[in-house]
Write a protein that holds these residues in place. Structure first.
Motif, PDB file in Angstrom:
ATOM      1  N   LEU A  67       0.848  -1.107  -0.096  1.00  0.00           N
ATOM      2  CA  LEU A  67       0.009  -0.082   0.101  1.00  0.00           C
ATOM      3  C   LEU A  67       0.875   1.155   0.037  1.00  0.00           C
ATOM      4  O   LEU A  67       2.002   1.252   0.628  1.00  0.00           O
ATOM      5  N   ILE A  68       0.409   2.227  -0.912  1.00  0.00           N
ATOM      6  CA  ILE A  68       1.177   3.658  -0.982  1.00  0.00           C
ATOM      7  C   ILE A  68       0.184   4.425  -0.627  1.00  0.00           C
ATOM      8  O   ILE A  68      -0.957   4.723  -0.603  1.00  0.00           O
ATOM      9  N   ASN A  69       0.992   5.688  -0.214  1.00  0.00           N
ATOM     10  CA  ASN A  69       0.126   6.916   0.028  1.00  0.00           C
ATOM     11  C   ASN A  69       1.146   8.069  -0.262  1.00  0.00           C
ATOM     12  O   ASN A  69       2.334   8.239   0.274  1.00  0.00           O
ATOM     13  N   SER A  70       0.871   8.901  -1.345  1.00  0.00           N
ATOM     14  CA  SER A  70       1.941  10.016  -1.816  1.00  0.00           C
ATOM     15  C   SER A  70       1.242  11.428  -1.532  1.00  0.00           C
ATOM     16  O   SER A  70      -0.202  11.504  -1.857  1.00  0.00           O
ATOM     17  N   HIS A  71       1.837  12.326  -1.318  1.00  0.00           N
ATOM     18  CA  HIS A  71       1.093  13.864  -0.830  1.00  0.00           C
ATOM     19  C   HIS A  71       0.871  14.485  -2.192  1.00  0.00           C
ATOM     20  O   HIS A  71       0.267  15.627  -2.178  1.00  0.00           O
ATOM     21  N   SER A  72       1.524  13.993  -3.412  1.00  0.00           N
ATOM     22  CA  SER A  72       1.203  14.855  -4.763  1.00  0.00           C
ATOM     23  C   SER A  72       0.774  13.947  -5.819  1.00  0.00           C
ATOM     24  O   SER A  72       1.143  12.650  -5.729  1.00  0.00           O
ATOM     25  N   GLY A  73       0.187  14.425  -6.639  1.00  0.00           N
ATOM     26  CA  GLY A  73      -0.096  13.497  -7.793  1.00  0.00           C
ATOM     27  C   GLY A  73       1.209  13.035  -8.826  1.00  0.00           C
ATOM     28  O   GLY A  73       2.178  13.332  -8.536  1.00  0.00           O
ATOM     29  N   THR A  74       0.708  12.331  -9.674  1.00  0.00           N
ATOM     30  CA  THR A  74       1.849  11.745 -10.499  1.00  0.00           C
ATOM     31  C   THR A  74       2.151  12.744 -11.588  1.00  0.00           C
ATOM     32  O   THR A  74       3.046  12.322 -12.499  1.00  0.00           O
ATOM     33  N   SER A  75       1.697  13.775 -11.703  1.00  0.00           N
ATOM     34  CA  SER A  75       1.831  14.658 -12.940  1.00  0.00           C
ATOM     35  C   SER A  75       2.257  16.024 -12.418  1.00  0.00           C
ATOM     36  O   SER A  75       1.738  16.391 -11.318  1.00  0.00           O
ATOM     37  N   GLY A  76       3.326  16.488 -13.015  1.00  0.00           N
ATOM     38  CA  GLY A  76       3.716  17.913 -12.639  1.00  0.00           C
ATOM     39  C   GLY A  76       2.893  19.216 -13.283  1.00  0.00           C
ATOM     40  O   GLY A  76       3.061  20.322 -13.189  1.00  0.00           O
ATOM     41  N   HIS A  77       1.911  18.688 -14.324  1.00  0.00           N
ATOM     42  CA  HIS A  77       1.362  19.744 -15.127  1.00  0.00           C
ATOM     43  C   HIS A  77      -0.030  20.049 -14.361  1.00  0.00           C
ATOM     44  O   HIS A  77      -0.915  19.136 -14.334  1.00  0.00           O
ATOM     45  N   PRO A  78      -0.177  21.250 -14.225  1.00  0.00           N
ATOM     46  CA  PRO A  78      -1.519  21.924 -13.580  1.00  0.00           C
ATOM     47  C   PRO A  78      -2.685  21.337 -14.281  1.00  0.00           C
ATOM     48  O   PRO A  78      -3.670  21.308 -13.926  1.00  0.00           O
ATOM     49  N   ALA A  79      -2.739  21.329 -15.557  1.00  0.00           N
ATOM     50  CA  ALA A  79      -3.943  20.798 -16.402  1.00  0.00           C
ATOM     51  C   ALA A  79      -4.349  19.390 -16.358  1.00  0.00           C
ATOM     52  O   ALA A  79      -5.188  18.838 -16.760  1.00  0.00           O
ATOM     53  N   SER A  80      -3.198  18.750 -15.652  1.00  0.00           N
ATOM     54  CA  SER A  80      -3.472  17.079 -15.766  1.00  0.00           C
ATOM     55  C   SER A  80      -4.542  16.851 -14.654  1.00  0.00           C
ATOM     56  O   SER A  80      -4.549  17.476 -13.527  1.00  0.00           O
ATOM     57  N   PRO A  81      -5.304  15.938 -14.993  1.00  0.00           N
ATOM     58  CA  PRO A  81      -6.311  15.439 -13.748  1.00  0.00           C
ATOM     59  C   PRO A  81      -5.549  14.561 -12.671  1.00  0.00           C
ATOM     60  O   PRO A  81      -6.066  14.443 -11.528  1.00  0.00           O
ATOM     61  N   HIS A  82      -4.055  14.494 -12.872  1.00  0.00           N
ATOM     62  CA  HIS A  82      -3.320  13.737 -11.791  1.00  0.00           C
ATOM     63  C   HIS A  82      -2.303  14.643 -10.969  1.00  0.00           C
ATOM     64  O   HIS A  82      -1.464  14.287 -10.442  1.00  0.00           O
ATOM     65  N   TYR A  83      -2.622  16.164 -11.285  1.00  0.00           N
ATOM     66  CA  TYR A  83      -1.838  17.033 -10.838  1.00  0.00           C
ATOM     67  C   TYR A  83      -1.885  17.069  -9.137  1.00  0.00           C
ATOM     68  O   TYR A  83      -0.833  16.994  -8.449  1.00  0.00           O
ATOM     69  N   VAL A  84      -3.125  17.030  -8.841  1.00  0.00           N
ATOM     70  CA  VAL A  84      -3.362  17.115  -7.143  1.00  0.00           C
ATOM     71  C   VAL A  84      -4.234  15.883  -6.822  1.00  0.00           C
ATOM     72  O   VAL A  84      -5.022  15.899  -5.642  1.00  0.00           O
ATOM     73  N   ASP A  85      -4.223  14.777  -7.484  1.00  0.00           N
ATOM     74  CA  ASP A  85      -5.354  13.714  -7.434  1.00  0.00           C
ATOM     75  C   ASP A  85      -5.145  13.038  -6.241  1.00  0.00           C
ATOM     76  O   ASP A  85      -5.968  12.428  -5.808  1.00  0.00           O
ATOM     77  N   THR A  86      -3.893  12.988  -5.536  1.00  0.00           N
ATOM     78  CA  THR A  86      -3.677  12.200  -4.306  1.00  0.00           C
ATOM     79  C   THR A  86      -3.594  12.823  -3.015  1.00  0.00           C
ATOM     80  O   THR A  86      -3.555  12.441  -1.789  1.00  0.00           O
ATOM     81  N   ILE A  87      -3.813  14.215  -3.186  1.00  0.00           N
ATOM     82  CA  ILE A  87      -3.599  14.967  -1.944  1.00  0.00           C
ATOM     83  C   ILE A  87      -4.507  14.702  -0.842  1.00  0.00           C
ATOM     84  O   ILE A  87      -4.392  14.705   0.411  1.00  0.00           O
ATOM     85  N   ARG A  88      -6.006  14.786  -1.016  1.00  0.00           N
ATOM     86  CA  ARG A  88      -7.018  14.399  -0.184  1.00  0.00           C
ATOM     87  C   ARG A  88      -6.681  12.948   0.569  1.00  0.00           C
ATOM     88  O   ARG A  88      -6.911  12.832   1.731  1.00  0.00           O
ATOM     89  N   ASP A  89      -6.306  11.993  -0.217  1.00  0.00           N
ATOM     90  CA  ASP A  89      -6.117  10.731   0.271  1.00  0.00           C
ATOM     91  C   ASP A  89      -4.901  10.819   1.499  1.00  0.00           C
ATOM     92  O   ASP A  89      -4.726  10.274   2.450  1.00  0.00           O
ATOM     93  N   TRP A  90      -3.683  11.680   1.013  1.00  0.00           N
ATOM     94  CA  TRP A  90      -2.720  11.761   1.875  1.00  0.00           C
ATOM     95  C   TRP A  90      -3.030  12.650   2.989  1.00  0.00           C
ATOM     96  O   TRP A  90      -2.873  12.168   4.197  1.00  0.00           O
TER      97      TRP A  90
END
Length: 118
Positions: A67-90
Motif C-alpha cells: 500500500l502506498i500514500n503520496s502527498h502529490s499527484g503523479t503529474s507536474g502539469h497543472p492541467a492534468s487530472p493527476h496534478y493533485v489527485d492524491t492530496i486528499r488521500d494523503w
C-alpha cells in the motif's frame, strides 16, 4: 481540524499563479514527535510547513499487497487530472494498492511513455 497543509507551489505566490498551481488547503494530523511527522510552519500558525511525502506499508509475507500514500499527484502539469489527485488521500491517511502484477498494471494504465536514446 485546526492544523492544515496547503501544498504551496514555488511560484504560487506570484499573481494568480497560486490559483492554478497551489494545492488545496486540507486539515492534516501529526506533530513533530509522531510517526506521521508534520512540522508546523514558523511563519504561519496552524499551517504545516512540511510532512511525509511518501508512505508505504508492505506485508513481507505477501509481496503483492503493498500500500502506498503520496502527498502529490503523479503529474507536474497543472492541467492534468493527476496534478493533485492524491492530496486528499494523503491528508486523510488513505492508501492505494501499488500494483505489482503486470496484467493489472496494463488494465489500469492510461497511457504509455517510451524514452529512447538518440
Amino acid at each position: 481540524r485546526a492544523h492544515y497543509y496547503s501544498w504551496p507551489h514555488p511560484l504560487g505566490h506570484i499573481g494568480h499563479l497560486g490559483e492554478l498551481l497551489n494545492g488545496p488547503k486540507l486539515p492534516c494530523a501529526g506533530t513533530l514527535h509522531t510517526i506521521n511527522h508534520v512540522a508546523p510552519s514558523g511563519a504561519t500558525p496552524f499551517v504545516a510547513g512540511s510532512g511525509p511525502t511518501y508512505r508505504l506499508i508492505a506485508d513481507l509475507s505477501n509481496p503483492n499487497s503493498v500500500l502506498i500514500n503520496s502527498h502529490s499527484g503523479t503529474s507536474g502539469h497543472p492541467a492534468s487530472p493527476h496534478y493533485v489527485d492524491t492530496i486528499r488521500d494523503w491528508a486523510q491517511g488513505n492508501y492505494q494498492t501499488l500494483q505489482r502484477d503486470r496484467t493489472l498494471i496494463e488494465i489500469e494504465a492510461e497511457g504509455r511513455t517510451t524514452i529512447q536514446p538518440e
